[in-house]
Scaffold this active site. Structure first.
Site, PDB file in Angstrom:
ATOM      1  N   SER A 145       0.887  -1.173   0.000  1.00 24.86           N
ATOM      2  CA  SER A 145       0.000   0.000   0.000  1.00 24.86           C
ATOM      3  C   SER A 145       0.916   1.212   0.000  1.00 24.86           C
ATOM      4  CB  SER A 145      -0.843  -0.024   1.272  1.00 24.86           C
ATOM      5  OG  SER A 145      -1.456   1.235   1.497  1.00 24.86           O
ATOM      6  N   TYR A 158      -2.569  -1.335  10.519  1.00 26.81           N
ATOM      7  CA  TYR A 158      -2.458  -1.468   9.058  1.00 26.81           C
ATOM      8  C   TYR A 158      -1.108  -0.913   8.570  1.00 26.81           C
ATOM      9  CZ  TYR A 158      -4.055  -1.179   4.152  1.00 26.81           C
ATOM     10  OH  TYR A 158      -4.204  -1.320   2.792  1.00 26.81           O
TER      11      TYR A 158
HETATM   12  P1  NAD Z   1     -11.450  -6.409  -0.205  1.00 24.45           P
HETATM   13  O1  NAD Z   1     -12.065  -6.236   1.135  1.00 24.45           O
HETATM   14  O2  NAD Z   1     -12.261  -6.146  -1.429  1.00 24.45           O
HETATM   15  O3  NAD Z   1     -10.840  -7.873  -0.339  1.00 24.45           O
HETATM   16  C1  NAD Z   1     -10.178  -8.483   0.731  1.00 24.45           C
HETATM   17  C2  NAD Z   1     -10.112  -9.963   0.481  1.00 24.45           C
HETATM   18  O4  NAD Z   1      -9.436 -10.578   1.578  1.00 24.45           O
HETATM   19  C3  NAD Z   1     -11.491 -10.651   0.392  1.00 24.45           C
HETATM   20  O5  NAD Z   1     -11.433 -11.671  -0.573  1.00 24.45           O
HETATM   21  C4  NAD Z   1     -11.669 -11.236   1.793  1.00 24.45           C
HETATM   22  O6  NAD Z   1     -12.544 -12.350   1.838  1.00 24.45           O
HETATM   23  C5  NAD Z   1     -10.240 -11.624   2.079  1.00 24.45           C
HETATM   24  N1  NAD Z   1      -9.976 -11.818   3.491  1.00 24.45           N
HETATM   25  C6  NAD Z   1     -10.191 -10.969   4.517  1.00 24.45           C
HETATM   26  N2  NAD Z   1      -9.854 -11.556   5.670  1.00 24.45           N
HETATM   27  C7  NAD Z   1      -9.404 -12.804   5.365  1.00 24.45           C
HETATM   28  C8  NAD Z   1      -8.913 -13.880   6.118  1.00 24.45           C
HETATM   29  N3  NAD Z   1      -8.802 -13.826   7.450  1.00 24.45           N
HETATM   30  N4  NAD Z   1      -8.564 -15.015   5.456  1.00 24.45           N
HETATM   31  C9  NAD Z   1      -8.690 -15.098   4.108  1.00 24.45           C
HETATM   32  N5  NAD Z   1      -9.139 -14.096   3.344  1.00 24.45           N
HETATM   33  C10 NAD Z   1      -9.494 -12.971   3.975  1.00 24.45           C
HETATM   34  O7  NAD Z   1     -10.147  -5.489  -0.162  1.00 24.45           O
HETATM   35  P2  NAD Z   1      -9.181  -4.912  -1.298  1.00 24.45           P
HETATM   36  O8  NAD Z   1      -9.314  -3.446  -1.278  1.00 24.45           O
HETATM   37  O9  NAD Z   1      -9.305  -5.647  -2.575  1.00 24.45           O
HETATM   38  O10 NAD Z   1      -7.772  -5.232  -0.613  1.00 24.45           O
HETATM   39  C11 NAD Z   1      -6.894  -6.223  -1.078  1.00 24.45           C
HETATM   40  C12 NAD Z   1      -5.491  -5.851  -0.642  1.00 24.45           C
HETATM   41  O11 NAD Z   1      -5.141  -4.587  -1.219  1.00 24.45           O
HETATM   42  C13 NAD Z   1      -5.325  -5.687   0.868  1.00 24.45           C
HETATM   43  O12 NAD Z   1      -4.077  -6.223   1.266  1.00 24.45           O
HETATM   44  C14 NAD Z   1      -5.349  -4.192   1.047  1.00 24.45           C
HETATM   45  O13 NAD Z   1      -4.680  -3.783   2.213  1.00 24.45           O
HETATM   46  C15 NAD Z   1      -4.638  -3.754  -0.208  1.00 24.45           C
HETATM   47  N6  NAD Z   1      -4.856  -2.361  -0.567  1.00 24.45           N
HETATM   48  C16 NAD Z   1      -6.110  -1.904  -0.840  1.00 24.45           C
HETATM   49  C17 NAD Z   1      -6.265  -0.571  -1.173  1.00 24.45           C
HETATM   50  C18 NAD Z   1      -7.609   0.013  -1.482  1.00 24.45           C
HETATM   51  O14 NAD Z   1      -7.729   1.238  -1.588  1.00 24.45           O
HETATM   52  N7  NAD Z   1      -8.649  -0.801  -1.679  1.00 24.45           N
HETATM   53  C19 NAD Z   1      -5.155   0.294  -1.222  1.00 24.45           C
HETATM   54  C20 NAD Z   1      -3.911  -0.215  -0.933  1.00 24.45           C
HETATM   55  C21 NAD Z   1      -3.766  -1.548  -0.609  1.00 24.45           C
END
Ligand code: NAD
Length: 263
Positions: A145, A158
């Site tokens: 991130s 986080y």
């Molecule tokens: P999201 O909530 O859409 O997806 C998260 C996924 O992780 C889902 O499939 C959920 O079921 C799974 N998950 C959560 N807890 C779990 C567990 N204990 N065991 C197995 N699976 C689990 O989120 P996203 O935005 O797609 O985030 C994905 C990654 O991208 C994360 O690491 C997040 O920190 C990172 N990220 C997101 C953003 C953003 O703005 N959305 C920005 C930077 C980084």
């Protein structure tokens, strides 16, 4: 830019939603066998597995490992190996968020965020790496991130976990540098996914703001382009890192953040 990934196996953690699901579809479209992981409605997950299998000739599977449980993670890698092959491409993507001032931050939320983001990447990498070493080829991509590089208030767990992912990325990259395996970290700015949408109510509470104020003045305020990053844009960077042309990129933090970390 992207060679066919036919014959390669990809394991993407946290991929029933958002960025991970987008990565899984991009990899399947490039011909890779894909194992997705994560929680959600069973019928919706089955539909995604079918959609993925339609793209890559039937080689898609879901494993419901809880990424906070090391034994589950080992089982997931073993299941992938048994049914789809040893993971050639591992994407450590699962993540959750919790927003609160540190003196009010619940202990169990701290433990969960660190386990699901940081420790899960350690356990999955540890389990998948021997197969990559045996083949002399591998790609590990950690979803970091911009919070792997800079901080924002009220996200202590986080930010600590994502900075930890940066250190893990660099360490593993050095350990396998001569073995045909690259390890990199993609650092997205805000992407419109459930993870971002779901943190808005707590941010409203922590900062005393309305929904629209959080979107405009907290989220997009940080991104000079004033637009959310799109999952498809991140998938295109991910596919480049998997490609042969990117084989000299390792141990790197690659930002896609609309200009956030230029400030
Ligand atoms: P999201 O909530 O859409 O997806 C998260 C996924 O992780 C889902 O499939 C959920 O079921 C799974 N998950 C959560 N807890 C779990 C567990 N204990 N065991 C197995 N699976 C689990 O989120 P996203 O935005 O797609 O985030 C994905 C990654 O991208 C994360 O690491 C997040 O920190 C990172 N990220 C997101 C953003 C953003 O703005 N959305 C920005 C930077 C980084």
């Amino acid at each position: 830019m992207t060679a066919s990934l036919s014959g390669k196996t990809a394991l993407i953690t946290g991929s029933t939603s958002g960025i991970g699901l987008g990565f899984a579809h991009a990899l399947a479209a490039a011909g890779a066998s894909v194992m997705i992981n994560g929680f959600g409605d069973a019928a919706a997950i089955a539909a995604e597995v079918s959609a993925l299998a339609a793209k890559n000739g039937g080689k898609a599977r879901h494993h419901g490992a809880d990424m906070s449980r090391p034994a589950d993670i080992r089982d997931m890698v073993a299941d992938c190996t048994a049914h789809l092959g040893t993971p050639d491409i591992l994407i450590n993507n699962a993540g959750i968020q919790h927003v609160a001032p540190i003196d009010e931050f619940p202990d169990d939320k701290w433990d969960a965020v660190i386990a699901i983001i940081l420790s899960s990447a350690f356990h999955a990498t540890k389990a998948a790496l021997p197969g990559m070493k045996a083949k002399g080829w591998g790609r590990i991509i950690n979803t970091g991130s911009m919070h792997s590089l800079v901080a924002s208030p009220y996200k202590s767990a986080y930010n600590a976990a994502k900075h930890g992912i940066a250190g893990l990325t660099k360490t593993v990259a050095l350990e396998v540098a001569t073995q045909g395996i690259t390890v990199n970290c993609i650092c997205p700015g805000y992407v419109w996914t459930p993870l971002v949408e779901n943190q808005i109510p707590d941010t409203m509470k922590a900062r005393g703001m309305t929904y629209d104020q959080v979107v405009q003045d907290v989220l997009l305020d940080k991104q000079p382009q004033k637009a959310f990053v799109e999952v498809e844009q991140l998938a295109s960077l991910m596919l480049y890192l998997v490609s042969d042309g990117a084989r000299a990129i390792t141990g790197s933090m690659l930002s896609m953040d609309g200009g956030w970390t230029a400030q």
